[in-house]
Enzyme design. Sequence first.
Site, PDB file in Angstrom:
ATOM      1  N   LYS A   1      28.764  40.406   0.431  1.00 38.87           N
ATOM      2  CA  LYS A   1      29.822  40.203  -0.361  1.00 38.87           C
ATOM      3  C   LYS A   1      29.468  38.646  -0.897  1.00 38.87           C
ATOM      4  O   LYS A   1      29.776  38.371  -1.872  1.00 38.87           O
ATOM      5  CB  LYS A   1      31.119  40.178   0.150  1.00 38.87           C
ATOM      6  CG  LYS A   1      31.598  41.620   0.621  1.00 38.87           C
ATOM      7  CD  LYS A   1      32.612  41.809   1.479  1.00 38.87           C
ATOM      8  CE  LYS A   1      33.147  43.142   1.822  1.00 38.87           C
ATOM      9  NZ  LYS A   1      34.090  43.366   2.486  1.00 38.87           N
TER      10      LYS A   1
ATOM     11  N   ALA B   1      38.391  60.187  -1.721  1.00 38.70           N
ATOM     12  CA  ALA B   1      39.616  61.102  -1.826  1.00 38.70           C
ATOM     13  C   ALA B   1      40.810  60.246  -2.432  1.00 38.70           C
ATOM     14  O   ALA B   1      41.691  60.932  -3.176  1.00 38.70           O
ATOM     15  CB  ALA B   1      40.095  61.164  -0.396  1.00 38.70           C
TER      16      ALA B   1
END
Length: 423
Positions: free
Chosen positions: A202, A13
């Site tokens: 990560k 969004a």
Amino acid sequence: MKVALLGCGTVGAEVVRLLHEHERDLTARIGAPLELVGVAVRRAGRTRDLPIDPALFTTDALGLVKRDDVDVVVEVVGGIEPARTWLLEALRGGKSVVTANKALLGEDGATLHKAAAEAGVDLYYEASVAGAIPLLRPLRDSLHGDRITRVTGIVNGTTNFILSSMDATGAGFAEALEEATALGYAEADPTADVEGFDAAAKAAILASMAFHTRVTAADVHREGITEVTAADVASAKAMGCTIKLLCIATKLDDAVSVRVHPAMIPRTHPLAGVGDAFNAVFVEAEAAGQLMFYGRGAGGAPTASAVLGDLVAVSRNRLAGTHAASESAYADLPVRPIGDALTRYHISLDVADKAGVLAAVAGVFAKHGVSIATVNQSGRGNQAVLVIVTHAAADRALAATVAELRALDIVRAVASVLRVEGE
């Protein structure tokens, strides 16, 4: 440049919003407008307060990816499947890809890189590690002429918030996790964060890029923070340290070591002051020396910022008819097990309060070739506690030492074991 967006949650969004708000600037920076031609979502009919035509929403992500008019696919769904299928279809179909999917890259980044290289398109993923912090591009480009020797980072905002809260208030893990959940820093199921899975993915990405070697999340030694206690935090404070969940990637002579675990670090270390849900990564290189990258490591807007940066880069490349190098894995170094890593331990023992205890304990350390740096004994009787900090030794020797200590009659319990880093 026609863009397909996969996912329209918190990050997706924000990507839509930034594309709309920065439309004019993005067009000027790229040299052509960006047009969002489709957004794949789970429920197309859901009401969304976004500045785009509702007709762009679709539940057919694979169909969207296959469209001939799509130039770039942006993926912010996460997870392994079906994201891997969608992205491989995009890459093999000649589309450039921008993704924030650390789990997929940490597990199977090599397959994505291979597909991108064979198709001659871009695969960018700045948003997969440390949110808005410009980190992967400097490792890949700015430091490409240097030799990176070590990368140490706080790369998970949830665990950093929890440990920072425990340090500031003296709360236990459960209380701090409850606070993090109430404030929206922790998911309803926080396992991926608190058990170190997110940080391990990560760490694999960072190590792969820093050391030109394919490292997967499965190669990373992983420990979470669920066993860190208020007593551990208090003991760290007494030593002038704080506890952080660290990802540590180290270049050895002929291999690399990659690990994620909680560790005590001195309060004078640059990473010690990284609080709240912020991230920071400390990079050490032969010529550049010590560098630190700091900022917001999660959240819709920070992550979307990194996504848009990649989108600008790949769009420019497509307009120029070029693409970046897909992967640098020429070194192909083995990943050493945690036992080979040189570490220091902070060990807290509940011991019997009688003569000869210290000598017996010290004898176990000597047997395994581990040198003791400091010893502190407190309490009497059933409250006797022995706290030992070691010098650096092979992790396997330290682990063997702890295992033997647990078997001693004079040791009622090994209350805690934490590594010590950054000194």
